[in-house]
Design a protein around this motif. Structure first.
Motif, PDB file in Angstrom:
ATOM      1  N   SER A 180      -8.042   9.253  -8.438  1.00 26.02           N
ATOM      2  CA  SER A 180      -7.996  10.357  -7.473  1.00 26.02           C
ATOM      3  C   SER A 180      -6.763  11.231  -7.670  1.00 26.02           C
ATOM      4  O   SER A 180      -6.842  12.459  -7.527  1.00 26.02           O
ATOM      5  CB  SER A 180      -8.038   9.811  -6.040  1.00 26.02           C
ATOM      6  N   ALA A 181      -5.625  10.630  -7.990  1.00 27.28           N
ATOM      7  CA  ALA A 181      -4.413  11.412  -8.256  1.00 27.28           C
ATOM      8  C   ALA A 181      -4.604  12.249  -9.516  1.00 27.28           C
ATOM      9  O   ALA A 181      -4.226  13.432  -9.565  1.00 27.28           O
ATOM     10  CB  ALA A 181      -3.210  10.492  -8.404  1.00 27.28           C
ATOM     11  N   TYR A 182      -5.195  11.661 -10.519  1.00 25.07           N
ATOM     12  CA  TYR A 182      -5.466  12.353 -11.781  1.00 25.07           C
ATOM     13  C   TYR A 182      -6.386  13.550 -11.549  1.00 25.07           C
ATOM     14  O   TYR A 182      -6.148  14.661 -12.036  1.00 25.07           O
ATOM     15  CB  TYR A 182      -6.101  11.348 -12.736  1.00 25.07           C
ATOM     16  N   GLU A 183      -7.440  13.327 -10.768  1.00 20.41           N
ATOM     17  CA  GLU A 183      -8.421  14.387 -10.515  1.00 20.41           C
ATOM     18  C   GLU A 183      -7.830  15.506  -9.655  1.00 20.41           C
ATOM     19  O   GLU A 183      -8.126  16.691  -9.883  1.00 20.41           O
ATOM     20  CB  GLU A 183      -9.645  13.788  -9.841  1.00 20.41           C
ATOM     21  N   TYR A 184      -7.021  15.155  -8.681  1.00 20.95           N
ATOM     22  CA  TYR A 184      -6.419  16.166  -7.814  1.00 20.95           C
ATOM     23  C   TYR A 184      -5.512  17.093  -8.633  1.00 20.95           C
ATOM     24  O   TYR A 184      -5.586  18.327  -8.536  1.00 20.95           O
ATOM     25  CB  TYR A 184      -5.638  15.477  -6.699  1.00 20.95           C
ATOM     26  N   VAL A 185      -4.670  16.497  -9.459  1.00 18.92           N
ATOM     27  CA  VAL A 185      -3.787  17.300 -10.312  1.00 18.92           C
ATOM     28  C   VAL A 185      -4.606  18.185 -11.256  1.00 18.92           C
ATOM     29  O   VAL A 185      -4.286  19.365 -11.454  1.00 18.92           O
ATOM     30  CB  VAL A 185      -2.825  16.383 -11.101  1.00 18.92           C
ATOM     31  N   ASN A 186      -5.670  17.642 -11.808  1.00 14.26           N
ATOM     32  CA  ASN A 186      -6.513  18.442 -12.698  1.00 14.26           C
ATOM     33  C   ASN A 186      -7.153  19.617 -11.964  1.00 14.26           C
ATOM     34  O   ASN A 186      -7.327  20.701 -12.540  1.00 14.26           O
ATOM     35  CB  ASN A 186      -7.598  17.561 -13.327  1.00 14.26           C
ATOM     36  N   HIS A 187      -7.507  19.412 -10.707  1.00 14.86           N
ATOM     37  CA  HIS A 187      -8.050  20.505  -9.894  1.00 14.86           C
ATOM     38  C   HIS A 187      -7.027  21.644  -9.768  1.00 14.86           C
ATOM     39  O   HIS A 187      -7.376  22.822  -9.920  1.00 14.86           O
ATOM     40  CB  HIS A 187      -8.431  19.969  -8.513  1.00 14.86           C
TER      41      HIS A 187
ATOM     42  N   GLY B 295       0.819  -1.200   0.000  1.00 15.12           N
ATOM     43  CA  GLY B 295       0.000   0.000   0.000  1.00 15.12           C
ATOM     44  C   GLY B 295       0.855   1.252   0.000  1.00 15.12           C
ATOM     45  O   GLY B 295       0.550   2.236  -0.696  1.00 15.12           O
ATOM     46  N   PHE B 296       1.934   1.227   0.785  1.00 12.32           N
ATOM     47  CA  PHE B 296       2.829   2.380   0.820  1.00 12.32           C
ATOM     48  C   PHE B 296       3.571   2.503  -0.499  1.00 12.32           C
ATOM     49  O   PHE B 296       3.801   3.617  -0.994  1.00 12.32           O
ATOM     50  CB  PHE B 296       3.826   2.248   1.969  1.00 12.32           C
ATOM     51  N   ARG B 297       3.920   1.397  -1.087  1.00  8.58           N
ATOM     52  CA  ARG B 297       4.571   1.390  -2.395  1.00  8.58           C
ATOM     53  C   ARG B 297       3.658   2.045  -3.439  1.00  8.58           C
ATOM     54  O   ARG B 297       4.091   2.879  -4.232  1.00  8.58           O
ATOM     55  CB  ARG B 297       4.879  -0.064  -2.782  1.00  8.58           C
ATOM     56  N   TYR B 298       2.375   1.668  -3.395  1.00 10.87           N
ATOM     57  CA  TYR B 298       1.395   2.234  -4.311  1.00 10.87           C
ATOM     58  C   TYR B 298       1.294   3.739  -4.090  1.00 10.87           C
ATOM     59  O   TYR B 298       1.259   4.521  -5.049  1.00 10.87           O
ATOM     60  CB  TYR B 298       0.038   1.558  -4.081  1.00 10.87           C
ATOM     61  N   TYR B 299       1.247   4.152  -2.810  1.00 10.79           N
ATOM     62  CA  TYR B 299       1.188   5.576  -2.478  1.00 10.79           C
ATOM     63  C   TYR B 299       2.374   6.324  -3.077  1.00 10.79           C
ATOM     64  O   TYR B 299       2.210   7.396  -3.683  1.00 10.79           O
ATOM     65  CB  TYR B 299       1.167   5.758  -0.967  1.00 10.79           C
ATOM     66  N   LEU B 300       3.570   5.805  -2.918  1.00 10.53           N
ATOM     67  CA  LEU B 300       4.766   6.484  -3.418  1.00 10.53           C
ATOM     68  C   LEU B 300       4.725   6.662  -4.934  1.00 10.53           C
ATOM     69  O   LEU B 300       5.094   7.716  -5.452  1.00 10.53           O
ATOM     70  CB  LEU B 300       6.020   5.709  -3.025  1.00 10.53           C
ATOM     71  N   LEU B 301       4.279   5.637  -5.635  1.00  9.10           N
ATOM     72  CA  LEU B 301       4.210   5.726  -7.092  1.00  9.10           C
ATOM     73  C   LEU B 301       3.224   6.802  -7.527  1.00  9.10           C
ATOM     74  O   LEU B 301       3.508   7.588  -8.433  1.00  9.10           O
ATOM     75  CB  LEU B 301       3.799   4.366  -7.672  1.00  9.10           C
ATOM     76  N   GLN B 302       2.073   6.843  -6.864  1.00 12.75           N
ATOM     77  CA  GLN B 302       1.075   7.859  -7.202  1.00 12.75           C
ATOM     78  C   GLN B 302       1.525   9.249  -6.744  1.00 12.75           C
ATOM     79  O   GLN B 302       1.304  10.250  -7.432  1.00 12.75           O
ATOM     80  CB  GLN B 302      -0.273   7.502  -6.568  1.00 12.75           C
ATOM     81  N   ASP B 303       2.174   9.309  -5.597  1.00 10.74           N
ATOM     82  CA  ASP B 303       2.614  10.594  -5.061  1.00 10.74           C
ATOM     83  C   ASP B 303       3.724  11.195  -5.913  1.00 10.74           C
ATOM     84  O   ASP B 303       3.822  12.417  -6.042  1.00 10.74           O
ATOM     85  CB  ASP B 303       3.088  10.420  -3.614  1.00 10.74           C
ATOM     86  N   CYS B 304       4.554  10.351  -6.506  1.00  9.73           N
ATOM     87  CA  CYS B 304       5.603  10.849  -7.383  1.00  9.73           C
ATOM     88  C   CYS B 304       4.981  11.569  -8.577  1.00  9.73           C
ATOM     89  O   CYS B 304       5.423  12.664  -8.957  1.00  9.73           O
ATOM     90  CB  CYS B 304       6.499   9.710  -7.845  1.00  9.73           C
ATOM     91  N   TYR B 305       3.944  10.977  -9.150  1.00  6.12           N
ATOM     92  CA  TYR B 305       3.213  11.639 -10.234  1.00  6.12           C
ATOM     93  C   TYR B 305       2.665  12.982  -9.752  1.00  6.12           C
ATOM     94  O   TYR B 305       2.830  14.019 -10.419  1.00  6.12           O
ATOM     95  CB  TYR B 305       2.070  10.738 -10.701  1.00  6.12           C
TER      96      TYR B 305
END
Length: 223
Positions: free
Chosen positions: A107-114, A35-45
């Motif tokens: 959610s990462a995509y939408e946050y960045v778009n915001h 889960g933390f690994r997934y977070y890091l990958l999305q957070d890097c984006y």
């Protein structure tokens, strides 16, 4: 002050972030490392675009103080935050190829778009308000949990990142600029600033849930 008003409005959302299973298990050291690994990958984006957003905000304003501060923060993000993520990638054995193949979660995509929407169609004030929760919420997470001492050294190291004098000063600077802009804004703009701030606060909460559930798109082409 306007920032205090925003913090009060966002209190329930931020408390939900503090109480979220992702954060609570991270502090307890029980969070699944996948889960933390997934977070890091999305957070890097997210962080790559968050850094870019500071540069766009600098270009958007005619105020030299705001321009200089945002360019400095952009440089700091590039040298510091993203470098930290690269260190964590090495810690978990995440390769460049794995990151490049990672599908950006909804959610990462939408946050960045915001963030980009505020920069494209909003004011300097609404754009800065949209950027602020990422600083301020993470600072409060660091301050709340750094002394708890997660038994997982990776998680404790991550928490400590957000309880540093340098990060606190960057956050204070952004809060101060927000308050200055609010004094120049009319009521309609202040309401728009509040909305931008609260939307980002909700996306921060969504980011934990996204990471905890390893959110995916609901169609096969990207999954």
């Amino acid at each position: 002050m306007f920032s205090e008003e925003l913090r009060e409005e966002a209190a329930a959302l931020w408390q939900a972030s503090f109480d979220h299973d992702f954060i609570q298990e991270l502090v307890a050291g029980t969070l699944d490392e996948q889960g933390f690994r997934y977070y890091l990958l999305q957070d890097c984006y997210y962080l790559i675009h968050f850094s870019e957003a500071h540069g766009l905000l600098a270009a958007k304003t005619a105020d030299e103080e705001i321009r200089a501060s945002q360019l400095a923060l952009q440089k700091g993000m590039e040298e510091g935050e993203i470098a930290v993520r690269e260190r964590y990638f090495k810690w978990l054995g995440i390769t460049k190829e794995e990151y490049q193949k990672t599908v950006v979660a909804p959610s990462a995509y939408e946050y960045v778009n915001h963030l980009y929407r505020q920069l494209a169609t909003g004011t300097v004030g609404t754009s800065l308000a949209a950027l602020l929760p990422c600083y301020w919420l993470y600072l409060e997470i660091g301050q709340r949990f750094s002394q708890v001492a997660s038994p997982n050294p990776l998680y404790q190291d991550w928490i400590n990142t957000y309880d540093s004098p340098e990060f606190a000063e960057s956050t204070r600077q952004q809060i101060s600029l927000l308050n200055q802009l609010s004094e120049l804004a009319d009521e309609d703009e202040r309401l728009a600033m509040k909305e931008a701030f609260l939307i980002s606060s909700q996306y921060e909460l969504a980011f934990w849930e996204m990471s905890y559930t390893r959110e995916t798109w609901q169609f096969e082409a990207l999954n």
